[in-house]
Design a protein around this motif. Structure first.
Motif, short mmCIF file in Angstrom:
data_model
loop_
_atom_site.label_atom_id
_atom_site.label_comp_id
_atom_site.label_asym_id
_atom_site.label_seq_id
_atom_site.Cartn_x
_atom_site.Cartn_y
_atom_site.Cartn_z
N ALA A 16 0.84 -1.21 0.00
CA ALA A 16 0.00 0.00 0.00
C ALA A 16 0.87 1.25 0.00
O ALA A 16 1.85 1.32 0.73
N PRO A 17 0.47 2.24 -0.81
CA PRO A 17 1.18 3.53 -0.74
C PRO A 17 0.95 4.13 0.65
O PRO A 17 -0.17 4.13 1.15
N MET A 18 2.00 4.66 1.27
CA MET A 18 1.86 5.21 2.63
C MET A 18 2.59 6.54 2.71
O MET A 18 3.77 6.62 3.07
N LEU A 39 4.46 4.09 -4.86
CA LEU A 39 5.06 5.37 -4.46
C LEU A 39 3.94 6.35 -4.12
O LEU A 39 3.20 6.78 -5.01
N PRO A 40 3.80 6.73 -2.84
CA PRO A 40 2.77 7.71 -2.48
C PRO A 40 3.26 9.11 -2.80
O PRO A 40 4.37 9.50 -2.42
N CYS A 41 2.44 9.89 -3.51
CA CYS A 41 2.87 11.23 -3.95
C CYS A 41 2.12 12.36 -3.27
O CYS A 41 2.42 13.53 -3.53
N ALA A 172 -10.89 -2.64 -2.26
CA ALA A 172 -11.95 -2.63 -1.25
C ALA A 172 -11.29 -2.37 0.10
O ALA A 172 -10.64 -3.24 0.66
N GLN A 173 -11.44 -1.15 0.60
CA GLN A 173 -10.75 -0.77 1.84
C GLN A 173 -11.70 -0.94 3.03
O GLN A 173 -12.62 -0.16 3.23
N GLY A 174 -11.45 -1.99 3.81
CA GLY A 174 -12.27 -2.26 4.99
C GLY A 174 -11.92 -1.34 6.14
O GLY A 174 -10.88 -0.67 6.15
N ALA A 212 -8.33 -6.63 -1.92
CA ALA A 212 -8.75 -6.49 -0.51
C ALA A 212 -7.69 -5.72 0.28
O ALA A 212 -6.50 -6.01 0.17
N ALA A 213 -8.16 -4.76 1.09
CA ALA A 213 -7.23 -3.99 1.92
C ALA A 213 -7.81 -3.75 3.30
O ALA A 213 -9.01 -3.51 3.44
N GLY A 214 -6.95 -3.85 4.31
CA GLY A 214 -7.38 -3.55 5.67
C GLY A 214 -7.27 -4.74 6.58
O GLY A 214 -8.02 -5.71 6.46
N LEU A 320 0.10 8.34 14.15
CA LEU A 320 0.75 7.01 14.20
C LEU A 320 -0.12 6.04 13.41
O LEU A 320 -0.69 5.08 13.95
N TRP A 321 -0.25 6.30 12.11
CA TRP A 321 -1.17 5.51 11.29
C TRP A 321 -0.86 4.02 11.40
O TRP A 321 0.29 3.59 11.24
N ALA A 322 -1.89 3.24 11.63
CA ALA A 322 -1.75 1.79 11.68
C ALA A 322 -3.13 1.18 11.56
O ALA A 322 -4.12 1.77 12.01
N GLY A 323 -3.18 -0.01 10.97
CA GLY A 323 -4.44 -0.74 10.89
C GLY A 323 -4.68 -1.51 12.18
O GLY A 323 -3.86 -1.47 13.12
#
Ligand SMILES: Cc1cc2nc3c(=O)[nH]c(=O)nc-3n(C[C@H](O)[C@H](O)[C@H](O)COP(=O)(O)O)c2cc1C
Length: 346
Positions: A16-18, A39-41, A172-174, A212-214, A320-323
């Protein structure tokens, strides 16, 4: 068509781009391992994007995904800004910060004509968007060199909308996902559901491949998502401890601590909902506050507090981004992690 064929990759694993936590190094490592690095821009100026794309071109011939935010920019609002600064005033006093010297600023830019021009010099084969897609003209421009377009959907309605607007595959971002929620048709939090509830519903609703994401953090999670009909997975949090990521020391420490088991959606750091590890600011002002300026203007008021706290080794004011599942965070190379994540795919 498989996702691998569509995107020209070997493994159906997208890193995932972060934005703010990684650059080209992580993307290159994952792409060279057969996954799709990103690459997150969103937080990079045009020249920085150019430099990162040149670094990628020099170090891999495999596809890399180039990612942008597509929010509709708003003008700063003096009243909201004043309310926000008043909420933060006790902290400015605590840290000896002169609030009158803090500039108002955006810090995150949406995809524009200018950025389309920058990336057209490199013709990336995959481009992904968060918070909807750009105008039909810009979409056509990016597609003109054959790029495949991806975008996050957080509801069945958003997935259908993206399919109708020409996206090639839908992420699909859960609700478990770390970082910003990609929601764009509604800002009603009650519409947001978990990955394993969302993925099969989107798979049924659209013809495009679904990613699938999350909360997916290990090989069993990857295999389970594929069982539910996903064509691939997009994994962010698990990559944050890899040496190639630029995750800050306070963020790394938080991810390794017991505190990482407690995340929440917060709007405090940017003005939009994002999931991060609960820290002092979230406990004291939120996690969700109505005093926050519109995205992305909340960031500027917090920036000096974050800088001071981080210089003292504290993540009290940092996003502190985190799933919801940090169980897959490992201090191993991104290539090794990618191989491990793919190890139960047949
Ligand atoms: C630190 C961090 C930063 C993120 N930044 C972005 C971003 O710049 N662009 C984007 O499309 N998604 C971003 N996301 C969301 C991811 O695309 C993805 O939805 C999420 O990482 C999946 O959940 P997981 O973290 O549980 O694996 C970010 C996520 C994290 C954890």
């Amino acid at each position: 068509m498989t996702l691998q064929k569509l995107l020209g990759i070997q493994l159906p694993i997208i890193q995932a781009p972060m934005a703010g936590s990684q650059g080209s190094a992580l993307a290159i490592a994952v792409s060279n391992a057969g996954g799709l690095g990103s690459l997150p821009c969103a937080m990079l100026a045009p020249d920085a994007i150019r430099n990162e794309l040149a670094a990628i071109k020099a170090q891999t011939s495999a596809p890399v995904n180039v990612n942008f935010f597509c929010h509709v920019p708003t003008a700063p609002n003096a009243e909201r800004e004043a309310l926000w600064r008043a909420s933060l005033a006790p902290y400015y006093t605590e840290f000896g910060i002169d609030a009158s010297k803090i500039p108002v600023g955006a810090g995150r830019a949406p995809f524009t004509e200018e950025l389309a021009q920058v990336i057209s010099e490199f013709k990336p084969s995959v481009v992904s968007f968060h918070f909807s897609v750009p105008s039909a003209e810009l979409m056509a421009r990016v597609k003109s060199w054959g790029a495949k377009l991806l975008c996050s959907a957080t509801t069945v309605e958003e997935a259908r909308w993206l399919e109708a607007h020409g996206v090639d595959a839908i992420i699909a971002q859960g609700l478990e996902a770390g970082g910003h929620r990609g929601m764009f048709l509604s800002d009603d939090l009650t519409t947001q559901i978990s990955t394993f509830a969302l993925v099969p519903q989107i798979v049924r609703a659209v013809k495009r491949p679904v990613i699938a994401a999350g909360g997916i953090a290990d090989a069993k999670g990857v295999a389970a998502a594929m069982k539910l009909g996903a064509a691939g997975v997009q994994i962010g949090t698990a990559y944050l401890l890899c040496p190639e990521a630029m995750t800050s020391p306070v963020h790394r420490a938080a991810l390794k601590s017991d505190a990482a088991r407690h995340t929440a959606l917060t709007n405090l750091f940017t003005g939009r909902l994002a999931r991060g590890i609960v820290n002092r600011l979230m406990k004291q002002l939120g996690p969700i506050s109505s005093a926050v300026p519109a995205f992305p203007f909340a960031t500027a008021g917090i920036a000096p507090l974050r800088a001071k706290a981080e210089s003292q080794g504290s993540g009290d004011f940092s996003p502190l981004w985190a799933g919801q599942n940090v169980g897959g965070c490992k201090e191993i190379s991104a290539a090794e992690l990618t191989r491990q994540l793919a190890s139960e795919l047949h």
